[in-house]
Design an enzyme around this catalytic site. Structure first.
Site, mmCIF file in Angstrom:
data_model
loop_
_atom_site.group_PDB
_atom_site.id
_atom_site.type_symbol
_atom_site.label_atom_id
_atom_site.label_comp_id
_atom_site.label_asym_id
_atom_site.label_seq_id
_atom_site.Cartn_x
_atom_site.Cartn_y
_atom_site.Cartn_z
ATOM 1 N N PHE A 46 -6.315 -10.811 35.485
ATOM 2 C CA PHE A 46 -7.660 -10.761 36.048
ATOM 3 C C PHE A 46 -7.590 -10.485 37.550
ATOM 4 O O PHE A 46 -6.799 -11.112 38.263
ATOM 5 C CB PHE A 46 -8.383 -12.101 35.860
ATOM 6 N N ASP A 47 -8.415 -9.565 38.018
ATOM 7 C CA ASP A 47 -8.680 -9.517 39.447
ATOM 8 C C ASP A 47 -9.491 -10.760 39.803
ATOM 9 O O ASP A 47 -10.233 -11.278 38.961
ATOM 10 C CB ASP A 47 -9.462 -8.243 39.780
#
Length: 358
Positions: A46-47
């Site tokens: 995930f960013d």
């Protein structure tokens, strides 16, 4: 009897049904291959900002250095950042508007991915970025600015330096600090992914290790990788693929686009995502709902199981009918019934995926 009609129709019937069901649930697959690739995912990256966090970044601190005040510093920064799509830039502009500041129009705007932005305001060059943006520049008062940056980072803030350059040289005029909040569903989504058998959940961020660690602990991810430039995110995604096999990358920004392209499955946030992220990704979450990620992985795995069943039915029907024809002389009408019946059966089995709602 041996005509492979059932075998040919078994795949599109299932895959198109899965794509249609996903679209009704707010998940846009960009092709049948993508549906099948999602079943291979064993790690999810995930960013942080705008993905695991809500993306409503707030300007929390404006520390002016020298004679200017906080209002003047925010107005100066907003003049340049008004031309940027970055979440920190949008937060600065919102704060300037809330303060009732008159924001000038910047010229010669340039964005350096992962480092900062610059533009010309009233004939002077204004630069805004992380400390690495100024590493090779001769900037007066930069030491004072970096001291403030470290102080604010210790409070889990994202801090950037603002400088102003003219004929007399470049000088640090202030520091801006920002904070974000985790999406309410983020921790639950991470738990659901682990329950689905995802072996590694990571968070990728261009922020500092302190900020990343604070968010990672709150989200419950397995690992956090901080201070990443776009090219470093790509290298990390490839390393994760080497270790875990299929990797899904979830992001929303320009800086995430290379990593989205490099991942086995690129997933973009459709509401807040930039154009380049939406174009690069394989899957788009239309409502920015992280809860759709476990759903799309379950749907992909169910689609693969359906494909396996359809192939087994179609090949099995061919084998049975051919053996029966050669062994006991199966009549042509019965062979036609068996052939068409298997085609109808695999089509109906594939259409069951239309009911696969979140």
């Amino acid at each position: 009897a041996a005509s492979p009609c059932a075998l040919v129709i078994s795949t599109p019937a299932a895959v198109l049904s899965a794509i249609a069901a996903a679209a009704r649930s707010g998940v846009l697959f960009k092709g049948g291959v993508t549906v099948e690739e999602a079943a291979r995912v064993r790690a999810v990256a995930f960013d942080k900002t705008g993905t695991l966090t809500a993306g409503e970044t707030r300007l929390t601190d404006a520390v002016a250095l020298g004679g200017g005040g906080a209002d003047a510093l925010v107005a100066l920064a907003a003049a340049v950042q008004a031309r940027s799509e970055h979440h920190l830039a949008r937060a600065t502009v919102r704060d300037a508007e809330a303060r009732g500041q008159s924001v000038a129009e910047a010229e010669h705007f340039v964005a350096v991915a992962g480092r900062g932005v610059e533009g010309t305001v009233a004939g002077r060059t204004v630069r805004i970025g992380n400390p690495a943006f100024f590493a090779d520049r001769d900037v007066a008062c930069l030491g004072d600015a970096l001291t403030e940056v470290e102080r604010l980072r210790a409070q889990a803030r994202t801090a950037v330096v603002v400088t102003e350059a003219g004929p007399d040289g470049e000088r640090a005029v202030g520091v801006l600090a920002f904070a974000d909040v985790l999406r309410p569903s983020a921790r639950e989504v991470v738990a659901q992914l682990k329950a689905l058998g995802i072996e590694h959940v990571a968070m990728l961020t261009g922020d500092t290790a302190e900020v990343g660690a604070a968010m990672a602990a709150e989200a419950g991810v397995d690992a956090v990788y901080a201070d990443l430039l776009p090219e470093a995110k790509v290298a990390l995604i490839r390393d994760l693929e080497a270790r875990w096999g299929g990797v899904a990358m979830v992001g929303d920004g320009v800086n995430d686009a290379p990593a989205l392209a490099a991942a086995t499955l690129g997933i973009a946030m459709g509401g807040a995502g930039t154009d380049v992220a939406l174009e690069t990704a394989d899957v788009v979450l239309m409502a920015d709902d992280l809860g759709k990620i476990p759903y799309l992985l379950r749907l992909s795995r169910r689609t693969r199981r359906t494909l396996a069943v359809n192939i087994a039915i179609s090949l099995g029907a061919i084998v049975v009918m051919v053996v029966t024809i050669l062994g006991v002389g199966l009549a042509l009408p019965l062979a036609v019934v068996g052939h068409e019946g298997s085609t109808v059966l695999v089509s109906l089995n594939g259409l069951r995926l239309l009911g696969a709602r979140d």
